[in-house]
Design an enzyme around this catalytic site. Structure first.
Site, mmCIF file in Angstrom:
data_model
loop_
_atom_site.group_PDB
_atom_site.id
_atom_site.type_symbol
_atom_site.label_atom_id
_atom_site.label_comp_id
_atom_site.label_asym_id
_atom_site.label_seq_id
_atom_site.Cartn_x
_atom_site.Cartn_y
_atom_site.Cartn_z
ATOM 1 N N PRO A 16 0.810 -1.222 0.000
ATOM 2 C CG PRO A 16 -0.732 -1.541 1.681
ATOM 3 C CD PRO A 16 0.532 -2.096 1.119
ATOM 4 C CD GLU A 47 -4.439 -7.623 7.204
ATOM 5 O OE1 GLU A 47 -5.661 -7.666 7.323
ATOM 6 O OE2 GLU A 47 -3.822 -8.085 6.224
ATOM 7 N NE ARG A 87 -1.802 -1.438 -23.475
ATOM 8 C CZ ARG A 87 -1.152 -0.354 -23.929
ATOM 9 N NH1 ARG A 87 -0.145 0.167 -23.249
ATOM 10 N NH2 ARG A 87 -1.511 0.210 -25.060
ATOM 11 C CG ASP A 103 -0.125 7.272 -30.263
ATOM 12 O OD1 ASP A 103 -0.907 7.935 -30.928
ATOM 13 O OD2 ASP A 103 -0.155 7.212 -29.012
HETATM 14 O O1 LIG Z 1 -1.708 -1.110 -4.388
HETATM 15 C C1 LIG Z 1 -1.872 -0.892 -3.055
HETATM 16 N N1 LIG Z 1 -2.926 0.064 -2.863
HETATM 17 C C2 LIG Z 1 -3.836 -0.136 -1.909
HETATM 18 N N2 LIG Z 1 -3.903 -1.225 -1.139
HETATM 19 C C3 LIG Z 1 -3.003 -2.247 -1.283
HETATM 20 C C4 LIG Z 1 -3.077 -3.399 -0.467
HETATM 21 C C5 LIG Z 1 -2.162 -4.423 -0.595
HETATM 22 C C6 LIG Z 1 -1.164 -4.323 -1.537
HETATM 23 C C7 LIG Z 1 -1.100 -3.192 -2.340
HETATM 24 F F1 LIG Z 1 -0.149 -3.118 -3.273
HETATM 25 C C8 LIG Z 1 -1.990 -2.142 -2.234
#
Ligand SMILES: O[C@H]1NC=Nc2cccc(F)c21
Length: 238
Positions: A88, A115, A152, A167
């Site tokens: 996160p 967590e 991609r 592009d």
């Molecule tokens: O990408 C993030 N953004 C929000 N929450 C998450 C929870 C777990 C992993 C993670 F990468 C994220």
């Protein structure tokens, strides 16, 4: 490119790896994606992958041993992977990072949990990546977002037509131009004349202007960023 994904929820990837552009890229052998269940790398009877945090606090933390065992097993042979951890609070993922990652021969994506993951896992990690400042339950969707954006870009993965669209515009992070298809008029809403003119030069400049205008309106920081990097041509700046 080869990607190994480490996750406690492998089932989440089933449809993603079978459908659409990504599914075709894998079935055609252009890219190789292997999803590994971290639980398969536990050694105890209950196949424990997480535990309570030292020092107390809510939630569970992913244990280091199963992840290290998986890493050791998967890196025994072949090129060392560039390792991402979806987190996160990681570095914000964007098109620039997608382009950079698409050039790596091998990636490993460790899917974090909200967590968190034992801090010692980060000794294996080259890049902690987040897809945005909002709370998800886990790093599996971020892993799919990252893989979609990266795969991609691999030559040959997109069909000819689509790759023409990839592009310098979209890869510079500019917003797309408006799209229309038949009918030419629908419920009183007409397709812009220029698009019916068959005049390719005019169509191209109309689209460029639309894209720059929309980007300036909605995401002025992208224009500023491109200006600073000298990635906007003189006529685009006019
Ligand atoms: O990408 C993030 N953004 C929000 N929450 C998450 C929870 C777990 C992993 C993670 F990468 C994220």
């Amino acid at each position: 490119m080869r990607i190994d994904v480490l996750t406690v929820l492998p089932g989440l990837f089933d449809c993603f790896l079978k459908e659409g552009v990504i599914g075709k890229a894998i079935s055609s052998g252009k890219v190789e994606v292997k999803v590994h269940n971290i639980r398969d790398f536990t050694t105890d009877k209950h196949r424990v992958v997480d535990d309570v945090p030292y020092g107390g606090g809510p939630g569970m933390v992913l244990k280091p041993e199963p992840i290290f065992r998986a890493y050791d097993e998967l890196t025994k042979e072949g090129e060392k992977p560039y390792v991402l951890l979806t987190e996160p609070w990681g570095e914000k993922f964007n098109q620039e990072m997608a382009v950079e990652l698409s050039k790596k021969p091998r990636l490993m994506i460790i899917c974090g949990r909200y967590e968190g993951v034992d801090e010692r896992v980060k000794s294996l990690v080259d890049r902690e990546v987040s897809i945005g400042d909002y709370v998800l339950t886990g790093g599996e969707l971020p892993a799919m977002v990252i893989m979609d954006a990266v795969l991609r870009l691999i030559p040959g993965v997109l069909g000819n037509l689509e790759s023409l669209r990839a592009d310098s515009f979209s890869d510079r992070g500019l917003l797309g131009y408006p799209n229309y298809t038949r009918p030419a008029e629908f419920r009183g809403m007409k397709v812009p004349e220029v698009l019916l003119s068959g005049h390719h030069k005019k169509i191209e400049s109309w689209r460029k202007e639309q894209s720059l205008r929309k980007t300036l309106e909605r995401r002025p920081e992208i224009i500023e960023n491109l200006k600073r990097k000298g990635l906007l041509t003189k006529e685009e700046l006019e």
